[in-house]
Design a protein around this motif. Structure first.
Motif, PDB file in Angstrom:
ATOM      1  N   VAL A  61     -17.056  11.299  18.881  1.00 43.43           N
ATOM      2  CA  VAL A  61     -17.973  12.132  18.099  1.00 43.43           C
ATOM      3  C   VAL A  61     -18.095  11.584  16.682  1.00 43.43           C
ATOM      4  N   LEU A  62     -16.976  11.263  16.066  1.00 44.24           N
ATOM      5  CA  LEU A  62     -17.000  10.733  14.707  1.00 44.24           C
ATOM      6  C   LEU A  62     -17.746   9.404  14.634  1.00 44.24           C
ATOM      7  N   GLU A  63     -17.574   8.571  15.636  1.00 42.78           N
ATOM      8  CA  GLU A  63     -18.268   7.281  15.670  1.00 42.78           C
ATOM      9  C   GLU A  63     -19.782   7.483  15.774  1.00 42.78           C
ATOM     10  N   GLU A  64     -20.204   8.380  16.647  1.00 40.52           N
ATOM     11  CA  GLU A  64     -21.633   8.651  16.811  1.00 40.52           C
ATOM     12  C   GLU A  64     -22.209   9.305  15.553  1.00 40.52           C
ATOM     13  N   LEU A  65     -21.449  10.218  14.949  1.00 46.00           N
ATOM     14  CA  LEU A  65     -21.933  10.849  13.716  1.00 46.00           C
ATOM     15  C   LEU A  65     -22.086   9.819  12.598  1.00 46.00           C
ATOM     16  N   ALA A  66     -21.189   8.868  12.536  1.00 41.35           N
ATOM     17  CA  ALA A  66     -21.295   7.795  11.537  1.00 41.35           C
ATOM     18  C   ALA A  66     -22.554   6.968  11.788  1.00 41.35           C
ATOM     19  N   SER A  67     -22.874   6.713  13.054  1.00 39.50           N
ATOM     20  CA  SER A  67     -24.081   5.967  13.394  1.00 39.50           C
ATOM     21  C   SER A  67     -25.333   6.729  12.947  1.00 39.50           C
ATOM     22  N   GLN A  91     -28.223   5.717  10.070  1.00 34.78           N
ATOM     23  CA  GLN A  91     -29.667   5.735  10.306  1.00 34.78           C
ATOM     24  C   GLN A  91     -30.375   6.610   9.276  1.00 34.78           C
ATOM     25  N   LEU A  92     -29.814   7.771   9.002  1.00 35.28           N
ATOM     26  CA  LEU A  92     -30.430   8.665   8.027  1.00 35.28           C
ATOM     27  C   LEU A  92     -30.372   8.081   6.614  1.00 35.28           C
ATOM     28  N   GLU A  93     -29.311   7.371   6.296  1.00 34.50           N
ATOM     29  CA  GLU A  93     -29.207   6.741   4.976  1.00 34.50           C
ATOM     30  C   GLU A  93     -30.266   5.653   4.820  1.00 34.50           C
ATOM     31  N   ARG A  94     -30.497   4.854   5.862  1.00 37.68           N
ATOM     32  CA  ARG A  94     -31.563   3.847   5.809  1.00 37.68           C
ATOM     33  C   ARG A  94     -32.921   4.524   5.602  1.00 37.68           C
TER      34      ARG A  94
END
Length: 133
Positions: free
Chosen positions: A97-103, A107-110
């Motif tokens: 979950v943490l890995e996917e949330l980081a992904s 994306q949102l930061e870009r």
């Protein structure tokens, strides 16, 4: 006297016609001559009145950029939905979950970075009167 054999048809409101006729009368010219005169205004004079002229290439670039924003938002929503799907089925552990949330966050930061680059210019265009070529 120059012969004008081309026509320009435009749709205007009754108040626009009244203003054009009043201005043409004040200048002692026809409304056709007024339109020809206005078409020859320098771009800097038009820009000073906060008008924005968009040609097809510029409009297409804005469209592509906004389309890219939508694509990025869609990808982030898809990732969040994927996380929720696997969490409901208890198929993910906390590290997944943490890995996917980081992904998703990347994306949102870009998306935020790209949005910040053109947010002010796009806002200025949106607040201006638009003229399309």
């Amino acid at each position: 006297m120059e012969r004008f054999d081309r026509r320009l048809h435009v749709r205007v409101s009754a108040s626009d016609i009244e203003r054009a006729q009043t201005l043409a009368g004040t200048l002692d010219i026809t409304t056709s001559a007024l339109v020809r005169l206005l078409l020859q205004l320098p771009a800097k004079d038009v820009a000073a009145r906060r008008h924005v002229v968009l040609d097809l290439a510029c409009a297409n670039r804005l469209y592509r950029e906004l389309n890219q924003w939508g694509y990025q938002q869609n990808q982030a929503a898809h990732a969040l939905n994927r996380i929720a799907y696997y969490l409901r089925r208890e198929a993910m552990d906390a590290s997944d979950v943490l890995e996917e949330l980081a992904s998703v966050e990347r994306q949102l930061e870009r998306l935020r970075e790209r949005a910040d680059e053109i947010a002010v210019p796009v806002r200025k265009v949106a607040e201006s009167r638009l003229l399309f070529l």
